[in-house]
Scaffold this motif. Structure first.
Motif, PDB file in Angstrom:
ATOM      1  N   PHE A 163      -1.616   6.401  -4.098  1.00 24.14           N
ATOM      2  CA  PHE A 163      -1.314   5.494  -5.202  1.00 24.14           C
ATOM      3  C   PHE A 163      -2.519   5.400  -6.155  1.00 24.14           C
ATOM      4  O   PHE A 163      -2.382   5.469  -7.382  1.00 24.14           O
ATOM      5  CB  PHE A 163      -0.953   4.122  -4.648  1.00 24.14           C
ATOM      6  CG  PHE A 163      -0.801   3.040  -5.685  1.00 24.14           C
ATOM      7  CD1 PHE A 163       0.360   2.934  -6.430  1.00 24.14           C
ATOM      8  CD2 PHE A 163      -1.823   2.131  -5.914  1.00 24.14           C
ATOM      9  CE1 PHE A 163       0.500   1.935  -7.390  1.00 24.14           C
ATOM     10  CE2 PHE A 163      -1.693   1.129  -6.863  1.00 24.14           C
ATOM     11  CZ  PHE A 163      -0.525   1.026  -7.598  1.00 24.14           C
ATOM     12  N   ARG A 199       3.724   0.579  -8.593  1.00 25.73           N
ATOM     13  CA  ARG A 199       3.751  -0.269  -7.403  1.00 25.73           C
ATOM     14  C   ARG A 199       5.189  -0.608  -6.999  1.00 25.73           C
ATOM     15  O   ARG A 199       5.536  -0.609  -5.810  1.00 25.73           O
ATOM     16  CB  ARG A 199       2.952  -1.550  -7.672  1.00 25.73           C
ATOM     17  CG  ARG A 199       2.800  -2.437  -6.433  1.00 25.73           C
ATOM     18  CD  ARG A 199       2.033  -3.695  -6.773  1.00 25.73           C
ATOM     19  NE  ARG A 199       1.928  -4.575  -5.623  1.00 25.73           N
ATOM     20  CZ  ARG A 199       0.955  -4.550  -4.737  1.00 25.73           C
ATOM     21  NH1 ARG A 199      -0.028  -3.661  -4.869  1.00 25.73           N
ATOM     22  NH2 ARG A 199       0.929  -5.388  -3.705  1.00 25.73           N
ATOM     23  N   THR A 243      -0.767  -5.315   0.154  1.00 25.43           N
ATOM     24  CA  THR A 243      -1.895  -4.431   0.440  1.00 25.43           C
ATOM     25  C   THR A 243      -2.674  -4.975   1.628  1.00 25.43           C
ATOM     26  O   THR A 243      -3.003  -6.166   1.670  1.00 25.43           O
ATOM     27  CB  THR A 243      -2.816  -4.332  -0.784  1.00 25.43           C
ATOM     28  OG1 THR A 243      -2.069  -3.819  -1.906  1.00 25.43           O
ATOM     29  CG2 THR A 243      -3.988  -3.392  -0.515  1.00 25.43           C
ATOM     30  N   TRP A 297       6.644   2.419  -5.345  1.00 26.23           N
ATOM     31  CA  TRP A 297       6.167   2.555  -3.964  1.00 26.23           C
ATOM     32  C   TRP A 297       6.844   1.528  -3.058  1.00 26.23           C
ATOM     33  O   TRP A 297       7.167   1.830  -1.901  1.00 26.23           O
ATOM     34  CB  TRP A 297       4.653   2.382  -3.931  1.00 26.23           C
ATOM     35  CG  TRP A 297       3.903   3.660  -4.216  1.00 26.23           C
ATOM     36  CD1 TRP A 297       3.869   4.345  -5.372  1.00 26.23           C
ATOM     37  CD2 TRP A 297       3.116   4.389  -3.285  1.00 26.23           C
ATOM     38  NE1 TRP A 297       3.095   5.470  -5.257  1.00 26.23           N
ATOM     39  CE2 TRP A 297       2.603   5.519  -3.974  1.00 26.23           C
ATOM     40  CE3 TRP A 297       2.772   4.214  -1.951  1.00 26.23           C
ATOM     41  CZ2 TRP A 297       1.784   6.461  -3.381  1.00 26.23           C
ATOM     42  CZ3 TRP A 297       1.931   5.153  -1.350  1.00 26.23           C
ATOM     43  CH2 TRP A 297       1.450   6.270  -2.063  1.00 26.23           C
ATOM     44  N   ASP A 311      -0.840   4.996   3.600  1.00 24.72           N
ATOM     45  CA  ASP A 311      -2.157   5.057   2.965  1.00 24.72           C
ATOM     46  C   ASP A 311      -2.015   4.864   1.440  1.00 24.72           C
ATOM     47  O   ASP A 311      -1.158   5.473   0.797  1.00 24.72           O
ATOM     48  CB  ASP A 311      -2.798   6.414   3.266  1.00 24.72           C
ATOM     49  CG  ASP A 311      -4.252   6.478   2.829  1.00 24.72           C
ATOM     50  OD1 ASP A 311      -4.745   5.496   2.255  1.00 24.72           O
ATOM     51  OD2 ASP A 311      -4.880   7.533   3.063  1.00 24.72           O
ATOM     52  N   ARG A 312      -2.896   4.047   0.889  1.00 28.01           N
ATOM     53  CA  ARG A 312      -2.816   3.711  -0.532  1.00 28.01           C
ATOM     54  C   ARG A 312      -3.593   4.691  -1.407  1.00 28.01           C
ATOM     55  O   ARG A 312      -3.562   4.606  -2.637  1.00 28.01           O
ATOM     56  CB  ARG A 312      -3.394   2.295  -0.724  1.00 28.01           C
ATOM     57  CG  ARG A 312      -3.091   1.627  -2.049  1.00 28.01           C
ATOM     58  CD  ARG A 312      -3.607   0.196  -2.036  1.00 28.01           C
ATOM     59  NE  ARG A 312      -3.389  -0.469  -3.297  1.00 28.01           N
ATOM     60  CZ  ARG A 312      -4.221  -0.438  -4.327  1.00 28.01           C
ATOM     61  NH1 ARG A 312      -5.349   0.263  -4.214  1.00 28.01           N
ATOM     62  NH2 ARG A 312      -3.944  -1.063  -5.450  1.00 28.01           N
ATOM     63  N   SER A 313      -4.273   5.664  -0.835  1.00 25.92           N
ATOM     64  CA  SER A 313      -5.117   6.575  -1.621  1.00 25.92           C
ATOM     65  C   SER A 313      -4.289   7.409  -2.598  1.00 25.92           C
ATOM     66  O   SER A 313      -4.742   7.712  -3.707  1.00 25.92           O
ATOM     67  CB  SER A 313      -5.914   7.491  -0.698  1.00 25.92           C
ATOM     68  OG  SER A 313      -5.045   8.244   0.132  1.00 25.92           O
ATOM     69  N   ASP A 340      -7.589   0.953   2.247  1.00 26.44           N
ATOM     70  CA  ASP A 340      -6.447   0.138   1.820  1.00 26.44           C
ATOM     71  C   ASP A 340      -5.151   0.871   2.100  1.00 26.44           C
ATOM     72  O   ASP A 340      -5.039   2.096   1.910  1.00 26.44           O
ATOM     73  CB  ASP A 340      -6.561  -0.176   0.331  1.00 26.44           C
ATOM     74  CG  ASP A 340      -7.722  -1.120   0.020  1.00 26.44           C
ATOM     75  OD1 ASP A 340      -8.087  -1.900   0.923  1.00 26.44           O
ATOM     76  OD2 ASP A 340      -8.237  -1.082  -1.123  1.00 26.44           O
ATOM     77  N   TYR A 341      -4.155   0.073   2.519  1.00 26.63           N
ATOM     78  CA  TYR A 341      -2.816   0.602   2.832  1.00 26.63           C
ATOM     79  C   TYR A 341      -1.775  -0.332   2.226  1.00 26.63           C
ATOM     80  O   TYR A 341      -2.034  -1.518   1.995  1.00 26.63           O
ATOM     81  CB  TYR A 341      -2.597   0.704   4.348  1.00 26.63           C
ATOM     82  CG  TYR A 341      -3.451   1.756   5.027  1.00 26.63           C
ATOM     83  CD1 TYR A 341      -2.919   2.992   5.357  1.00 26.63           C
ATOM     84  CD2 TYR A 341      -4.780   1.483   5.352  1.00 26.63           C
ATOM     85  CE1 TYR A 341      -3.695   3.955   5.987  1.00 26.63           C
ATOM     86  CE2 TYR A 341      -5.561   2.441   5.978  1.00 26.63           C
ATOM     87  CZ  TYR A 341      -5.018   3.677   6.288  1.00 26.63           C
ATOM     88  OH  TYR A 341      -5.789   4.627   6.923  1.00 26.63           O
ATOM     89  N   PHE A 342      -0.580   0.236   2.014  1.00 21.06           N
ATOM     90  CA  PHE A 342       0.571  -0.569   1.660  1.00 21.06           C
ATOM     91  C   PHE A 342       1.385  -0.849   2.929  1.00 21.06           C
ATOM     92  O   PHE A 342       1.567   0.038   3.770  1.00 21.06           O
ATOM     93  CB  PHE A 342       1.478   0.152   0.651  1.00 21.06           C
ATOM     94  CG  PHE A 342       0.970   0.092  -0.765  1.00 21.06           C
ATOM     95  CD1 PHE A 342       0.543  -1.113  -1.312  1.00 21.06           C
ATOM     96  CD2 PHE A 342       0.942   1.233  -1.551  1.00 21.06           C
ATOM     97  CE1 PHE A 342       0.093  -1.173  -2.610  1.00 21.06           C
ATOM     98  CE2 PHE A 342       0.484   1.171  -2.858  1.00 21.06           C
ATOM     99  CZ  PHE A 342       0.059  -0.031  -3.390  1.00 21.06           C
TER     100      PHE A 342
END
Length: 439
Positions: free
Chosen positions: A151, A36, A114, A39, A147-149, A121-123
């Motif tokens: 991650f 995290r 988030t 990112w 896009d958080r996918s 879910d996105y950052f």
């Protein structure tokens, strides 16, 4: 679970499982936090690249080049979006990749958070700056949403790899612990084997060399074994001396009595005293259950007794029918076994007419002997009296009372069972005997 090996093994597996689970949780959290943070730094770098490519016109409108610093900002469905907002939160510019998306409002501060957009879910990372022009400062907010996918997929791959390697490591650790436990318990297994050999009579003491923690145990056991054997030997010798001391005066008194009728009462009482002394001495010398004897095979003992009794009762021409398990062995003193079998077989030969049957089956913890004859048997009403504890000797059935009383006491001393009943096949007495045995 009455085993040290299983208890220690279960404790080892429990400790390894708890350790592996705790390690997995700790590593997963550490990796999650580190990923995290990475990112967050990457999105912050994207924001700075966006700021570096931006020019602000005098009217406060941002201008960006035709070729953006990140190629994914130009394509649709790339999962990376950017926009620039003014001080009132109005969008001044958005990347081509954000067309058709309603981006969430940037959060105060410049950290990573988030957000949910379209059910996914996105950052989101944003930085607010005051852009300095010649005569004024223009408040602008630069926002990057990704896009958080990716991650989540990275975390999933790490967790799969983590649990795989932790499982392999845990299994290897359990195997190593099992080997170490086996090596550590080897002295105890050695003591167990030697005690079993002592119990079977194949050795007299524990001879192995063992660790300090077991030395006192093995020395104590050897001392106990020695003292018990010595005590048994002294006890039996003392009783033998007592029997000799009593029988000699009785024999002298019997010889001193005449054959007249006036001496008949005294002679009968002397005979009765002789029987009582012999009976009580036999009871006293019975060894009972002990682990300090070698196993006694029943087959040779029975064959020897039957040959001897066949000569004693040769005029009756008794036909013995034997079916004896060759592996049946008695866990006790051979003299006690001879006393029991001798009395039972003597009764069978004495009262049988033509045939006796002997059936022996081996086993651990009990061996079973069934002896049947074709004689008159014992009345069912007299059987409880003959086998009851404390029954007076002169109340026993003639010809069987004293012998069966001796047998009963020896069997009781070994924790066995003695059952008398009528033989269905031969019509005489059926004796079922169970005694401690070896497999």
């Amino acid at each position: 679970m009455n085993s040290l090996r299983w208890r220690a093994g279960l404790a080892t597996m429990t400790v390894v499982a708890v350790f592996a689970a705790a390690t997995a949780v700790a590593l997963d959290q550490a990796f999650r936090d580190a990923t995290r943070t990475a990112w967050a730094e990457r999105l912050r770098a994207q924001v700075f690249l966006l700021m570096g490519a931006t020019e602000v016109a005098p009217d406060g409108q941002p201008r960006l080049p035709d070729v953006l610093p990140e190629v994914r900002l130009e394509g649709t469905d790339s999962g990376l979006f950017a926009r620039i907002l003014d001080g009132r939160g109005e969008t001044l510019w958005r990347s081509p990749s954000a067309l058709g998306y309603e981006l969430p409002a940037p959060a105060p501060g410049s950290g990573l958070r988030t957000v949910t957009m379209g059910g996914s879910d996105y950052f989101s990372s944003s930085i607010r700056v005051d852009w300095q022009l010649d005569h004024q400062a223009v408040p602008l907010t630069f926002q990057i949403v990704e896009d958080r996918s990716a991650f989540a997929a990275e975390l999933t791959r790490f967790r799969r790899t983590l649990w795989t390697y932790l499982g392999i490591a845990a299994a290897g650790l359990v195997v190593l612990q099992g080997l170490a436990l086996r090596w550590g318990l080897r002295p105890l297994r050695g003591v167990e084997r030697e005690l079993y050999a002592v119990e079977r009579g194949s050795q007299q003491a524990i001879h192995g060399r063992y660790p300090r923690e077991l030395e006192r145990l093995t020395m104590g056991l050897n001392t106990l074994l020695h003292h018990e054997r010595a005590q048994q030997r002294r006890y039996r010798d003392a009783l033998g001396d007592l029997a000799h001391s009593l029988k000699t005066p009785l024999a002298i008194m019997r010889g001193a009595l005449g054959s007249g009728g006036e001496d008949q009462t005294a002679r009968e009482q002397l005979e009765r005293m002789d029987r009582i002394i012999g009976y009580q001495l036999q009871r006293a010398t019975t060894s009972g259950r002990t682990a300090l004897v070698a196993p006694v095979a029943l087959k040779p003992v029975l064959e020897r007794l039957i040959r001897s009794l066949a000569k004693v009762y040769a005029e009756k021409a008794i036909r013995p029918d034997m079916e004896i398990d060759g592996g049946a062995a008695f866990r006790g003193n051979e003299d006690d076994l001879m006393e029991v079998l001798g009395n039972l077989l003597d009764n069978a030969f004495k009262w049988g007419r033509e045939t006796i049957q002997v059936r022996v089956t081996g086993g651990d913890p009990l061996i079973s002997l069934v002896l049947e004859d074709d004689g008159p048997g014992i009345p069912e009403s007299d059987i409880p009296t003959i086998l009851s504890r404390g029954g007076r000797l002169d109340e026993a059935v003639p010809g069987q009372g004293i012998g069966l009383a001796v047998v009963r006491d020896v069997v009781d001393a070994y924790g066995g069972t003695l059952t008398l009943e009528r033989s269905e096949s031969l019509g005489g007495l059926r004796v079922t005997l169970q005694l401690p045995g070896f497999a």
